[in-house]
Motif scaffolding. Structure first.
Motif, PDB file in Angstrom:
ATOM      1  N   GLN A  78      -9.511   1.279  13.377  1.00  0.00           N
ATOM      2  CA  GLN A  78      -9.689   1.915  11.712  1.00  0.00           C
ATOM      3  C   GLN A  78      -8.915   3.449  12.317  1.00  0.00           C
ATOM      4  N   TYR A 120      -5.104   2.697  12.958  1.00  0.00           N
ATOM      5  CA  TYR A 120      -4.631   2.673  11.317  1.00  0.00           C
ATOM      6  C   TYR A 120      -4.282   3.833  10.969  1.00  0.00           C
ATOM      7  N   GLU A 121      -4.926   4.624  10.419  1.00  0.00           N
ATOM      8  CA  GLU A 121      -5.186   6.003   9.778  1.00  0.00           C
ATOM      9  C   GLU A 121      -4.160   7.084  10.688  1.00  0.00           C
ATOM     10  N   GLU A 132      -7.704  -2.644   4.441  1.00  0.00           N
ATOM     11  CA  GLU A 132      -7.460  -2.016   5.520  1.00  0.00           C
ATOM     12  C   GLU A 132      -8.393  -2.393   6.823  1.00  0.00           C
ATOM     13  N   THR A 185      -9.049  -7.146   7.723  1.00  0.00           N
ATOM     14  CA  THR A 185      -8.280  -6.505   7.027  1.00  0.00           C
ATOM     15  C   THR A 185      -7.178  -7.382   6.363  1.00  0.00           C
ATOM     16  N   ARG A 235      -9.538   5.125  -1.056  1.00  0.00           N
ATOM     17  CA  ARG A 235      -9.075   4.583  -0.166  1.00  0.00           C
ATOM     18  C   ARG A 235     -10.750   4.610  -0.320  1.00  0.00           C
ATOM     19  N   VAL A 278      -0.916  -6.602   8.128  1.00  0.00           N
ATOM     20  CA  VAL A 278      -1.469  -4.903   8.765  1.00  0.00           C
ATOM     21  C   VAL A 278      -1.688  -6.087   9.752  1.00  0.00           C
ATOM     22  N   SER A 291      -4.139  -5.467   3.177  1.00  0.00           N
ATOM     23  CA  SER A 291      -3.719  -4.266   2.612  1.00  0.00           C
ATOM     24  C   SER A 291      -4.127  -3.312   1.632  1.00  0.00           C
ATOM     25  N   ARG A 322       1.002  -0.831   0.402  1.00  0.00           N
ATOM     26  CA  ARG A 322      -0.037   0.326   0.088  1.00  0.00           C
ATOM     27  C   ARG A 322       0.538   1.473   0.185  1.00  0.00           C
TER      28      ARG A 322
END
Length: 296
Positions: free
Chosen positions: A273, A276-277, A248, A243, A124, A209, A245, A39
């Protein structure tokens, strides 16, 4: 009656030296190769170390000699982004095969591996990540060494197609009722504040991930259990998510006809989430939460 829709002429025949791809390529003929999907956010790789390490593990497992040392591989991958002037969200597909040689099941001698890589824009999936998705279940008929990210993906393709035909996002795979993973992602069940997922054995892909999810849970004090669960356990789940790549952290709202929890993305999924961001360096204006502030 003719079996051809087109009458062949001499222009339809191409000499092997003029092919646009290597002749007798083992990736095409045997699926004899490995790959990675990496990613890219804002022109920068995410989890590139994890992907490169897994690429070399897969190569070692199938006895393919990677044509570059790791330092050179990083350099080549960075050049790929630079040459394409990538500044947005994208994905890089990287594939290594055993090479081109006369077709024979046995490994060819003195044949160099073939390496292919390309970059492609990939925005995304904000709406799906916010709203959640539906899934179906499918029997896991893949081979036992799914920890190798090989090109042999026909069972995955068929499972994903079955999901697509049902209007679903993914297929949750199981062996005799024991959930393994999805056709192209890892899957998790949340029950009483604990996150459950299949142990990282040889029969599932050890997702990059997935490793981050374990870290996120640890730093948040959320119990992360590498413990398999069964199809029937979904009825007791408070949350379910997957999850990968490209997906997400994706909330799952339905498995077959079963609605998960209250039918909305859960608290733990939302927190993962967010983490992750933060970890991926997603800018505020591109944040899932910023874009859906009104819905909150």
């Amino acid at each position: 009656m003719t079996i051809y829709d087109h009458v062949l002429t001499e222009n339809d025949f191409v000499h092997q030296n003029n092919l646009r791809y290597p002749f007798e390529e083992r990736g095409l003929q045997f699926g004899d190769g490995i790959y990675e999907v990496i990613r890219v956010y804002g022109g920068k790789y995410y989890l590139i170390d994890e992907h490169v390490e897994r690429l070399y593990r897969s190569a070692e497992a199938v006895k393919i000699e990677v044509p570059y040392k790791k330092e050179e591989m990083y350099e080549r991958l960075n050049q790929l982004l630079q040459q394409n002037k990538v500044e947005s969200d994208a994905k890089v597909y990287l594939q290594i095969t055993r090479g081109s040689a006369p077709r024979d099941h046995a490994f060819p001698l003195d044949t160099d591996a073939n390496l292919y890589a390309y970059v492609k824009d990939l925005p995304r999936a904000i709406d799906k990540m916010w709203d959640g998705v539906e899934t179906i279940t499918q029997h896991d008929v893949r081979w036992d060494w799914c920890y190798i990210k090989s090109l042999n993906l026909l069972p995955n393709v068929l499972a994903k197609q079955a999901a697509t035909e049902e209007g679903c996002y993914e297929a949750v795979l199981h062996k005799d009722g024991e959930v393994t993973e999805c056709s192209s992602s890892n899957v998790y069940l949340v029950r009483n504040g604990k996150v459950y997922t299949h142990p990282a054995k040889k029969n599932i892909l050890h997702g990059c991930v997935r490793m981050r999810i374990e870290e996120f849970c640890r730093q948040e004090g959320i119990t992360f259990k590498e413990e398999s669960f069964r199809i029937e356990d979904f009825q007791y789940a408070n949350e379910v998510f997957l999850t990968s790549s490209t997906s997400e952290v994706m909330p799952i709202l339905k498995v077959d006809e079963l609605t998960i929890g209250n039918g909305e993305p859960g608290r733990i999924t939302r927190r993962l989430q967010e983490l992750y961001e933060e970890d991926a360096g997603i800018s505020e204006d591109q944040s899932l939460f910023k874009k859906n502030a009104k819905a909150q």
